[in-house]
Design a protein around this motif. Structure first.
Motif, PDB file in Angstrom:
ATOM      1  N   TYR A   6     -10.119  -2.640   0.325  1.00  0.00           N
ATOM      2  CA  TYR A   6     -10.082  -2.616   1.789  1.00  0.00           C
ATOM      3  C   TYR A   6      -8.655  -2.815   2.277  1.00  0.00           C
ATOM      4  CZ  TYR A   6     -11.110  -3.854   6.653  1.00  0.00           C
ATOM      5  OH  TYR A   6     -11.146  -3.890   8.021  1.00  0.00           O
ATOM      6  N   SER A   7      -8.331  -2.132   3.341  1.00  0.00           N
ATOM      7  CA  SER A   7      -7.033  -2.271   3.988  1.00  0.00           C
ATOM      8  C   SER A   7      -7.278  -2.541   5.460  1.00  0.00           C
ATOM      9  CB  SER A   7      -6.229  -0.977   3.816  1.00  0.00           C
ATOM     10  OG  SER A   7      -4.996  -1.073   4.473  1.00  0.00           O
ATOM     11  N   HIS A   8      -6.789  -3.674   5.942  1.00  0.00           N
ATOM     12  CA  HIS A   8      -6.969  -4.013   7.356  1.00  0.00           C
ATOM     13  C   HIS A   8      -5.680  -3.708   8.095  1.00  0.00           C
ATOM     14  CE1 HIS A   8      -7.412  -6.569  10.983  1.00  0.00           C
ATOM     15  NE2 HIS A   8      -8.601  -5.997  10.933  1.00  0.00           N
ATOM     16  N   ASN A   9      -5.754  -2.721   8.978  1.00  0.00           N
ATOM     17  CA  ASN A   9      -4.607  -2.278   9.772  1.00  0.00           C
ATOM     18  C   ASN A   9      -4.933  -2.487  11.236  1.00  0.00           C
ATOM     19  OD1 ASN A   9      -3.762  -1.189   7.288  1.00  0.00           O
ATOM     20  ND2 ASN A   9      -4.812   0.711   7.742  1.00  0.00           N
ATOM     21  N   LYS A  13      -0.046  -2.373  20.993  1.00  0.00           N
ATOM     22  CA  LYS A  13       0.988  -1.782  21.855  1.00  0.00           C
ATOM     23  C   LYS A  13       1.551  -0.493  21.249  1.00  0.00           C
ATOM     24  CE  LYS A  13       2.235  -6.235  23.729  1.00  0.00           C
ATOM     25  NZ  LYS A  13       3.230  -7.268  23.855  1.00  0.00           N
ATOM     26  N   ASP A  14       0.655   0.347  20.743  1.00  0.00           N
ATOM     27  CA  ASP A  14       1.008   1.656  20.189  1.00  0.00           C
ATOM     28  C   ASP A  14       1.883   1.611  18.946  1.00  0.00           C
ATOM     29  OD1 ASP A  14      -0.470   2.940  22.179  1.00  0.00           O
ATOM     30  OD2 ASP A  14       1.241   2.906  23.545  1.00  0.00           O
ATOM     31  N   ILE A  15       1.970   0.450  18.298  1.00  0.00           N
ATOM     32  CA  ILE A  15       2.680   0.376  17.022  1.00  0.00           C
ATOM     33  C   ILE A  15       1.781  -0.352  16.025  1.00  0.00           C
ATOM     34  CG2 ILE A  15       5.016   0.399  17.979  1.00  0.00           C
ATOM     35  CD1 ILE A  15       5.090  -2.650  17.469  1.00  0.00           C
ATOM     36  N   TYR A  16       1.962  -0.055  14.769  1.00  0.00           N
ATOM     37  CA  TYR A  16       1.176  -0.742  13.748  1.00  0.00           C
ATOM     38  C   TYR A  16       1.702  -2.149  13.556  1.00  0.00           C
ATOM     39  CZ  TYR A  16      -1.337   3.412  12.414  1.00  0.00           C
ATOM     40  OH  TYR A  16      -2.160   4.491  12.421  1.00  0.00           O
ATOM     41  N   ASP A  17       0.784  -3.035  13.359  1.00  0.00           N
ATOM     42  CA  ASP A  17       1.089  -4.423  13.060  1.00  0.00           C
ATOM     43  C   ASP A  17       1.054  -4.567  11.535  1.00  0.00           C
ATOM     44  OD1 ASP A  17       1.599  -7.066  13.493  1.00  0.00           O
ATOM     45  OD2 ASP A  17      -0.148  -7.424  14.746  1.00  0.00           O
ATOM     46  N   ASP A  18       1.319  -5.749  11.045  1.00  0.00           N
ATOM     47  CA  ASP A  18       1.281  -5.967   9.606  1.00  0.00           C
ATOM     48  C   ASP A  18      -0.127  -5.725   9.068  1.00  0.00           C
ATOM     49  OD1 ASP A  18       3.917  -6.687   9.875  1.00  0.00           O
ATOM     50  OD2 ASP A  18       3.527  -8.824   9.809  1.00  0.00           O
ATOM     51  N   ASP A  19      -0.205  -5.320   7.814  1.00  0.00           N
ATOM     52  CA  ASP A  19      -1.466  -4.974   7.177  1.00  0.00           C
ATOM     53  C   ASP A  19      -1.787  -5.958   6.059  1.00  0.00           C
ATOM     54  OD1 ASP A  19      -1.202  -2.644   8.707  1.00  0.00           O
ATOM     55  OD2 ASP A  19      -0.356  -1.520   7.039  1.00  0.00           O
ATOM     56  N   TYR A  20      -3.061  -6.107   5.772  1.00  0.00           N
ATOM     57  CA  TYR A  20      -3.522  -6.868   4.616  1.00  0.00           C
ATOM     58  C   TYR A  20      -4.337  -5.932   3.745  1.00  0.00           C
ATOM     59  CZ  TYR A  20      -2.074 -11.181   6.868  1.00  0.00           C
ATOM     60  OH  TYR A  20      -1.330 -12.183   7.445  1.00  0.00           O
ATOM     61  N   TRP A  21      -4.009  -5.894   2.459  1.00  0.00           N
ATOM     62  CA  TRP A  21      -4.726  -5.071   1.502  1.00  0.00           C
ATOM     63  C   TRP A  21      -5.486  -5.990   0.558  1.00  0.00           C
ATOM     64  CZ3 TRP A  21       0.216  -1.918  -0.011  1.00  0.00           C
ATOM     65  CH2 TRP A  21       0.610  -1.119   1.068  1.00  0.00           C
ATOM     66  N   PHE A  22      -6.752  -5.698   0.334  1.00  0.00           N
ATOM     67  CA  PHE A  22      -7.624  -6.517  -0.499  1.00  0.00           C
ATOM     68  C   PHE A  22      -8.000  -5.752  -1.759  1.00  0.00           C
ATOM     69  CE2 PHE A  22      -7.934  -8.001   3.777  1.00  0.00           C
ATOM     70  CZ  PHE A  22      -8.008  -9.374   3.659  1.00  0.00           C
ATOM     71  N   PHE A  23      -7.986  -6.452  -2.898  1.00  0.00           N
ATOM     72  CA  PHE A  23      -8.232  -5.841  -4.195  1.00  0.00           C
ATOM     73  C   PHE A  23      -9.441  -6.473  -4.880  1.00  0.00           C
ATOM     74  CE2 PHE A  23      -3.950  -4.954  -3.070  1.00  0.00           C
ATOM     75  CZ  PHE A  23      -3.679  -3.705  -3.603  1.00  0.00           C
ATOM     76  N   GLU A  24     -10.055  -5.718  -5.800  1.00  0.00           N
ATOM     77  CA  GLU A  24     -11.248  -6.175  -6.518  1.00  0.00           C
ATOM     78  C   GLU A  24     -11.054  -7.533  -7.172  1.00  0.00           C
ATOM     79  OE1 GLU A  24     -12.204  -3.035  -9.224  1.00  0.00           O
ATOM     80  OE2 GLU A  24     -13.391  -1.963  -7.721  1.00  0.00           O
TER      81      GLU A  24
END
Length: 78
Positions: A6-9, A13-24
């Protein structure tokens, strides 16, 4: 190989914020988007480094079929 589940994006304000990527394996990678000096940097983090409000948004946004897996990663001691 550790598969990303899973990747939480978030977009603010029309820009991407920091993301969290989850692994098995339970690993979480924090991908920096919003800070120019840190843009593109990736850090392995533990769930206790993720603010509670963000954890709630992650679970709220997560597909139903992944909620339990992501909840176990975000709250490993429960």
């Amino acid at each position: 190989m550790d598969n990303k589940i899973y990747s939480h994006n978030e977009m603010r304000k029309d820009i991407y914020d920091d993301d969290y990527w989850f692994f098995e394996s339970g690993k979480i990678i924090y991908h920096h988007d919003k800070h120019e000096t840190d843009a593109g940097r990736e850090d392995v983090v533990t769930a206790d480094k993720i603010p509670e409000a963000r954890k709630k948004r992650i679970l709220n946004d997560c597909p139903e079929e992944l909620k339990e897996k992501i909840k176990v990663i975000l709250y490993p001691n429960e």
